[in-house]
Design an enzyme around this catalytic site. Structure first.
Site, PDB file in Angstrom:
ATOM      1  N   ASN A 111       0.650   6.869  -9.770  1.00 35.56           N
ATOM      2  CA  ASN A 111      -0.627   6.559 -10.430  1.00 35.56           C
ATOM      3  C   ASN A 111      -1.659   5.975  -9.463  1.00 35.56           C
ATOM      4  OD1 ASN A 111      -2.343   5.573 -12.867  1.00 35.56           O
ATOM      5  ND2 ASN A 111      -1.877   3.693 -11.764  1.00 35.56           N
ATOM      6  N   LYS A 135      -6.517  15.591  -5.331  1.00 35.50           N
ATOM      7  CA  LYS A 135      -5.807  15.779  -6.609  1.00 35.50           C
ATOM      8  C   LYS A 135      -5.399  17.241  -6.790  1.00 35.50           C
ATOM      9  CE  LYS A 135      -6.075  11.524  -8.376  1.00 35.50           C
ATOM     10  NZ  LYS A 135      -4.901  10.706  -8.696  1.00 35.50           N
ATOM     11  N   TYR A 188     -11.954  13.431  -3.204  1.00 37.24           N
ATOM     12  CA  TYR A 188     -10.993  12.987  -4.235  1.00 37.24           C
ATOM     13  C   TYR A 188     -10.436  14.200  -4.982  1.00 37.24           C
ATOM     14  CZ  TYR A 188      -9.694  10.833  -8.777  1.00 37.24           C
ATOM     15  OH  TYR A 188      -9.060  10.453  -9.943  1.00 37.24           O
ATOM     16  N   GLY A 189     -11.326  15.136  -5.365  1.00 34.79           N
ATOM     17  CA  GLY A 189     -10.884  16.317  -6.109  1.00 34.79           C
ATOM     18  C   GLY A 189      -9.918  17.168  -5.292  1.00 34.79           C
ATOM     19  N   ALA A 190     -10.192  17.301  -4.000  1.00 40.45           N
ATOM     20  CA  ALA A 190      -9.290  18.078  -3.135  1.00 40.45           C
ATOM     21  C   ALA A 190      -7.924  17.399  -3.045  1.00 40.45           C
ATOM     22  CB  ALA A 190      -9.904  18.223  -1.742  1.00 40.45           C
ATOM     23  N   ASP A 242       0.857  -1.187   0.000  1.00 39.34           N
ATOM     24  CA  ASP A 242       0.000   0.000   0.000  1.00 39.34           C
ATOM     25  C   ASP A 242       0.896   1.242   0.000  1.00 39.34           C
ATOM     26  OD1 ASP A 242      -1.640   2.160   0.774  1.00 39.34           O
ATOM     27  OD2 ASP A 242      -2.949   0.854   1.945  1.00 39.34           O
TER      28      ASP A 242
HETATM   29  N1  LIG Z   1     -10.408   6.149 -14.724  1.00 34.99           N
HETATM   30  C1  LIG Z   1     -10.662   7.438 -14.916  1.00 34.99           C
HETATM   31  O1  LIG Z   1     -11.638   7.810 -15.574  1.00 34.99           O
HETATM   32  C2  LIG Z   1      -9.724   8.477 -14.337  1.00 34.99           C
HETATM   33  C3  LIG Z   1     -10.000   9.820 -14.603  1.00 34.99           C
HETATM   34  C4  LIG Z   1      -9.145  10.788 -14.112  1.00 34.99           C
HETATM   35  C5  LIG Z   1      -8.033  10.413 -13.365  1.00 34.99           C
HETATM   36  N2  LIG Z   1      -7.798   9.097 -13.115  1.00 34.99           N
HETATM   37  C6  LIG Z   1      -6.579   8.751 -12.368  1.00 34.99           C
HETATM   38  O2  LIG Z   1      -5.850   7.797 -13.122  1.00 34.99           O
HETATM   39  C7  LIG Z   1      -5.084   6.960 -12.237  1.00 34.99           C
HETATM   40  C8  LIG Z   1      -5.351   5.504 -12.544  1.00 34.99           C
HETATM   41  O3  LIG Z   1      -6.716   5.255 -12.298  1.00 34.99           O
HETATM   42  P1  LIG Z   1      -7.434   3.946 -12.858  1.00 34.99           P
HETATM   43  O4  LIG Z   1      -8.763   4.392 -13.312  1.00 34.99           O
HETATM   44  O5  LIG Z   1      -6.519   3.196 -13.742  1.00 34.99           O
HETATM   45  O6  LIG Z   1      -7.641   3.144 -11.466  1.00 34.99           O
HETATM   46  P2  LIG Z   1      -7.989   1.600 -11.195  1.00 34.99           P
HETATM   47  O7  LIG Z   1      -8.427   0.921 -12.429  1.00 34.99           O
HETATM   48  O8  LIG Z   1      -8.858   1.606 -10.001  1.00 34.99           O
HETATM   49  O9  LIG Z   1      -6.550   0.979 -10.797  1.00 34.99           O
HETATM   50  C9  LIG Z   1      -5.911   1.462  -9.650  1.00 34.99           C
HETATM   51  C10 LIG Z   1      -4.585   0.727  -9.473  1.00 34.99           C
HETATM   52  O10 LIG Z   1      -3.946   1.253  -8.295  1.00 34.99           O
HETATM   53  C11 LIG Z   1      -3.794   0.214  -7.315  1.00 34.99           C
HETATM   54  N3  LIG Z   1      -3.970   0.844  -6.005  1.00 34.99           N
HETATM   55  C12 LIG Z   1      -5.075   1.452  -5.511  1.00 34.99           C
HETATM   56  N4  LIG Z   1      -4.846   1.896  -4.262  1.00 34.99           N
HETATM   57  C13 LIG Z   1      -3.552   1.591  -3.980  1.00 34.99           C
HETATM   58  C14 LIG Z   1      -2.728   1.788  -2.849  1.00 34.99           C
HETATM   59  N5  LIG Z   1      -3.188   2.402  -1.744  1.00 34.99           N
HETATM   60  N6  LIG Z   1      -1.437   1.353  -2.899  1.00 34.99           N
HETATM   61  C15 LIG Z   1      -0.958   0.733  -4.000  1.00 34.99           C
HETATM   62  N7  LIG Z   1      -1.708   0.497  -5.104  1.00 34.99           N
HETATM   63  C16 LIG Z   1      -2.984   0.926  -5.074  1.00 34.99           C
HETATM   64  C17 LIG Z   1      -4.845  -0.830  -7.683  1.00 34.99           C
HETATM   65  O11 LIG Z   1      -4.524  -2.140  -7.244  1.00 34.99           O
HETATM   66  P3  LIG Z   1      -4.981  -2.657  -5.769  1.00 34.99           P
HETATM   67  O12 LIG Z   1      -6.431  -2.332  -5.613  1.00 34.99           O
HETATM   68  O13 LIG Z   1      -4.662  -4.115  -5.756  1.00 34.99           O
HETATM   69  O14 LIG Z   1      -4.117  -1.898  -4.806  1.00 34.99           O
HETATM   70  C18 LIG Z   1      -4.762  -0.758  -9.220  1.00 34.99           C
HETATM   71  O15 LIG Z   1      -3.619  -1.434  -9.689  1.00 34.99           O
HETATM   72  C19 LIG Z   1      -5.490   7.385 -10.817  1.00 34.99           C
HETATM   73  O16 LIG Z   1      -4.536   8.295 -10.311  1.00 34.99           O
HETATM   74  C20 LIG Z   1      -6.813   8.091 -11.020  1.00 34.99           C
HETATM   75  O17 LIG Z   1      -7.072   9.017 -10.017  1.00 34.99           O
HETATM   76  C21 LIG Z   1      -8.617   8.130 -13.571  1.00 34.99           C
END
Ligand SMILES: NC(=O)c1ccc[n+]([C@@H]2O[C@H](COP(=O)([O-])OP(=O)(O)OC[C@H]3O[C@@H](n4cnc5c(N)ncnc54)[C@H](OP(=O)(O)O)[C@@H]3O)[C@@H](O)[C@H]2O)c1
Length: 231
Positions: free
Chosen positions: A83, A154, A150-152, A59
């Site tokens: 990420n 980021k 979440y927005g805060a 984590d």
């Molecule tokens: N998807 C969107 O539409 C979107 C839009 C804007 C920004 N973002 C940003 O893009 C990035 C990637 O998002 P995503 O949509 O690809 O997310 P996702 O599909 O939920 O994947 C998140 C990844 O991070 C890992 N993770 C989560 N919490 C963690 C922790 N505390 N420690 C270590 N690993 C952790 C998860 O695995 P585990 O659960 O096994 O830890 C998974 O590998 C994020 O920063 C998100 O805020 C996404």
């Protein structure tokens, strides 16, 4: 020649897995994490040259885990992608209903951990003249109901990233809003959204930061992709 090294957090699925796959295909050495060790191992096994990938399950909010990531990186780090991210409780509550403990967790994962990870690997980044990418969100700059915590987190990440950029002119430091993507996180937040791009579609925007680095700052993947399409 020693391959460049990237540390990508949250690389077991979604954008992190897509970035890891693209970097592995380019021959990079990778250090990756996620909390679910089994899922992370499965993703790594499917990457090109998994022998060049070090999986460190854990984590990002855990200081001991961050120290293990830094140890796995070693002396030189060309790219850190912060990420991994926590959305907070779903369905997304109004701020009036957001439990403070949940806000603290979101801030710990999305804001405090990325800075602490930069601190942990800073000598290795400086040795390589490396790149730091903080994955941000449009929720950092737009006021969407339910997205306040979440927005805060980021928005604060964007500010930390901007100050890091001016404090470390020897590094390239970016906050990148990837835009909406079809991932588990987006499905958890907005299950009815359809026809979103896959994370793989957004990866070229991130690769452009390596191939033709723009000045540091806050960038939108959509803008980087437009420039790429015009080339
Ligand atoms: N998807 C969107 O539409 C979107 C839009 C804007 C920004 N973002 C940003 O893009 C990035 C990637 O998002 P995503 O949509 O690809 O997310 P996702 O599909 O939920 O994947 C998140 C990844 O991070 C890992 N993770 C989560 N919490 C963690 C922790 N505390 N420690 C270590 N690993 C952790 C998860 O695995 P585990 O659960 O096994 O830890 C998974 O590998 C994020 O920063 C998100 O805020 C996404």
């Amino acid at each position: 020649m020693t391959p460049p090294t990237a540390l990508v957090t949250g690389a077991s699925r979604g954008l992190g897995a897509a970035l890891a796959a693209a970097l592995a295909a380019r021959g990079w050495r990778l250090v990756v994490d996620a909390r679910d060790a089994g899922r992370l191992a499965g993703t790594v096994a499917g990457l090109p040259a998994p022998d060049r990938v070090t999986a460190v399950p854990g984590d990002v909010a855990d200081p001991a885990h961050r120290a293990a990531l830094a140890a796995a990186v070693g002396d030189r780090l060309d790219l850190l992608v912060n990420n991994a991210s926590d959305l907070g409780p779903t369905p997304l509550p109004r701020l009036a209903d957001l439990p403070p403990a949940d806000l603290e967790r979101v801030l710990a994962v999305n804001t405090v951990a990325p800075l602490a990870l930069v601190q942990a690997v800073l000598p290795a980044l400086e040795r390589a003249g490396g790149t730091v990418v903080s994955v941000s969100s449009d929720a950092a700059v737009e006021a969407y109901p339910g997205w306040g915590g979440y927005g805060a987190s980021k928005a604060a990440l964007d500010r930390l990233t901007a100050v890091l950029a001016v404090e470390h002119p020897g590094l390239r430091v970016y906050a990148v809003d990837p835009g909406d993507m079809a991932t588990d996180m987006h499905r958890a937040a907005a299950p009815d959204d359809e026809d979103l791009p896959d994370p793989e579609d957004v990866v070229p925007a991130f690769l452009r930061l390596l191939d033709d680095p723009p000045p540091g700052g806050r960038l939108r993947a959509a803008d980087l992709l437009l420039v790429e399409a015009r080339r």
